[in-house]
Design a protein around this motif. Structure first.
Motif, mmCIF file in Angstrom:
data_model
loop_
_atom_site.group_PDB
_atom_site.id
_atom_site.type_symbol
_atom_site.label_atom_id
_atom_site.label_comp_id
_atom_site.label_asym_id
_atom_site.label_seq_id
_atom_site.Cartn_x
_atom_site.Cartn_y
_atom_site.Cartn_z
ATOM 1 N N PHE A 140 10.550 4.396 -1.334
ATOM 2 C CA PHE A 140 10.370 3.498 -2.480
ATOM 3 C C PHE A 140 11.090 4.044 -3.701
ATOM 4 C CE2 PHE A 140 6.556 3.452 0.201
ATOM 5 C CZ PHE A 140 6.594 2.135 0.630
ATOM 6 N N GLU A 141 11.553 3.146 -4.558
ATOM 7 C CA GLU A 141 12.186 3.596 -5.803
ATOM 8 C C GLU A 141 11.152 3.906 -6.866
ATOM 9 O OE1 GLU A 141 15.268 0.915 -7.105
ATOM 10 O OE2 GLU A 141 16.224 1.064 -5.132
ATOM 11 N N PRO A 192 0.799 -1.232 0.000
ATOM 12 C CA PRO A 192 0.000 0.000 0.000
ATOM 13 C C PRO A 192 0.830 1.281 0.000
ATOM 14 C CG PRO A 192 -0.945 -1.581 1.519
ATOM 15 C CD PRO A 192 0.338 -2.187 1.036
ATOM 16 N N GLY A 193 1.964 1.260 0.666
ATOM 17 C CA GLY A 193 2.805 2.457 0.707
ATOM 18 C C GLY A 193 3.242 2.934 -0.660
ATOM 19 N N MET A 194 3.332 2.018 -1.617
ATOM 20 C CA MET A 194 3.820 2.375 -2.957
ATOM 21 C C MET A 194 2.769 3.082 -3.803
ATOM 22 S SD MET A 194 6.037 -1.035 -3.789
ATOM 23 C CE MET A 194 6.908 -0.450 -5.247
ATOM 24 N N ILE A 195 1.529 3.104 -3.324
ATOM 25 C CA ILE A 195 0.484 3.855 -4.022
ATOM 26 C C ILE A 195 0.601 5.311 -3.584
ATOM 27 C CG2 ILE A 195 -1.992 4.088 -4.431
ATOM 28 C CD1 ILE A 195 -0.752 1.332 -5.298
ATOM 29 N N SER A 230 -6.984 2.832 -13.246
ATOM 30 C CA SER A 230 -5.650 2.940 -13.819
ATOM 31 C C SER A 230 -4.685 3.495 -12.784
ATOM 32 C CB SER A 230 -5.667 3.845 -15.052
ATOM 33 O OG SER A 230 -6.078 5.131 -14.686
ATOM 34 N N ALA A 231 -3.437 3.228 -13.038
ATOM 35 C CA ALA A 231 -2.369 3.776 -12.210
ATOM 36 C C ALA A 231 -1.192 3.976 -13.140
ATOM 37 C CB ALA A 231 -2.004 2.800 -11.093
ATOM 38 N N VAL A 232 -0.196 4.705 -12.665
ATOM 39 C CA VAL A 232 0.979 4.903 -13.506
ATOM 40 C C VAL A 232 2.201 4.595 -12.654
ATOM 41 C CG1 VAL A 232 0.937 7.400 -13.033
ATOM 42 C CG2 VAL A 232 2.205 6.556 -14.989
ATOM 43 N N ARG A 233 3.135 3.846 -13.249
ATOM 44 C CA ARG A 233 4.330 3.449 -12.509
ATOM 45 C C ARG A 233 5.438 4.441 -12.807
ATOM 46 N NH1 ARG A 233 8.937 -0.176 -13.182
ATOM 47 N NH2 ARG A 233 9.219 -1.338 -11.231
ATOM 48 N N LEU A 234 5.912 5.119 -11.781
ATOM 49 C CA LEU A 234 6.941 6.136 -11.973
ATOM 50 C C LEU A 234 8.065 5.966 -10.964
ATOM 51 C CD1 LEU A 234 4.619 9.280 -12.290
ATOM 52 C CD2 LEU A 234 5.770 8.111 -14.167
ATOM 53 N N THR A 235 9.286 6.216 -11.402
ATOM 54 C CA THR A 235 10.377 6.318 -10.440
ATOM 55 C C THR A 235 10.238 7.680 -9.752
ATOM 56 O OG1 THR A 235 11.852 7.405 -12.000
ATOM 57 C CG2 THR A 235 11.909 4.980 -11.953
ATOM 58 N N ILE A 236 10.936 7.858 -8.641
ATOM 59 C CA ILE A 236 10.846 9.131 -7.926
ATOM 60 C C ILE A 236 11.276 10.317 -8.819
ATOM 61 C CG2 ILE A 236 11.700 10.449 -5.935
ATOM 62 C CD1 ILE A 236 9.585 8.310 -5.202
ATOM 63 N N GLU A 281 3.242 8.782 0.530
ATOM 64 C CA GLU A 281 3.098 7.342 0.345
ATOM 65 C C GLU A 281 1.728 6.929 0.864
ATOM 66 O OE1 GLU A 281 2.861 4.878 2.779
ATOM 67 O OE2 GLU A 281 4.393 5.192 4.292
ATOM 68 N N GLY A 282 1.248 5.802 0.334
ATOM 69 C CA GLY A 282 -0.154 5.431 0.512
ATOM 70 C C GLY A 282 -0.666 5.284 1.924
ATOM 71 N N THR A 283 0.208 4.965 2.880
ATOM 72 C CA THR A 283 -0.282 4.732 4.240
ATOM 73 C C THR A 283 0.011 5.907 5.172
ATOM 74 O OG1 THR A 283 1.787 3.666 4.908
ATOM 75 C CG2 THR A 283 0.096 2.239 3.971
#
Length: 138
Positions: free
Chosen positions: A95-96, A34-37, A107-113, A55-57
């Protein structure tokens, strides 16, 4: 979603059958913790809405918020419009890669920092969240 198109990140978007309407649902759909959302919270500073991605939490620490922005933390309904200031909370740096919502609830999008910094056009990093009670990583 248009800002993703402009920044050339549309290929990072993940379309899902499952709902990503909440952090828990999104984490489940993506199979990540969850934190990665990346969660977007909206605050009112005077008349001006400000967005903070955490972060998600994470939960906002009122004292840290006030120390940072010199006003009380006042939640507001989420609005996305031009000219709104965006800040990234330090909690994301655990998170990286993170997964912000990508414009709808499937939908979601995967991104590096670094990509998140670029896409969000953030004004900068802030530290306004409580420390996680449990710092241990499994």
């Amino acid at each position: 979603e248009s800002y993703l198109k402009e920044a050339g990140f549309l290929d990072h978007v993940i379309e899902l059958k499952e709902s990503t309407a909440t952090v828990a649902l999104a984490a489940e759909a993506l199979g990540v913790e969850p934190g990665m959302i990346a969660k977007t919270m909206s605050f009112l500073q005077g008349e001006q809405p400000v967005l903070i991605l955490t972060e998600g939490t994470a939960k906002v620490d009122n004292r840290k918020y006030k120390d940072t922005f010199h006003v009380k933390a006042k939640m507001s309904p989420l609005v996305f419009k031009d000219g709104i200031e965006v800040y990234l909370d330090e909690s994301l740096k655990r998170f990286e890669t993170v997964y912000p919502a990508a414009g709808d609830d499937h939908s979601a999008v995967r991104l590096t920092i670094p990509e998140l910094e670029e896409v969000s056009g953030a004004k900068g990093w802030v530290d306004v969240c409580r420390e996680p009670e449990d710092q241990q990583h499994e």
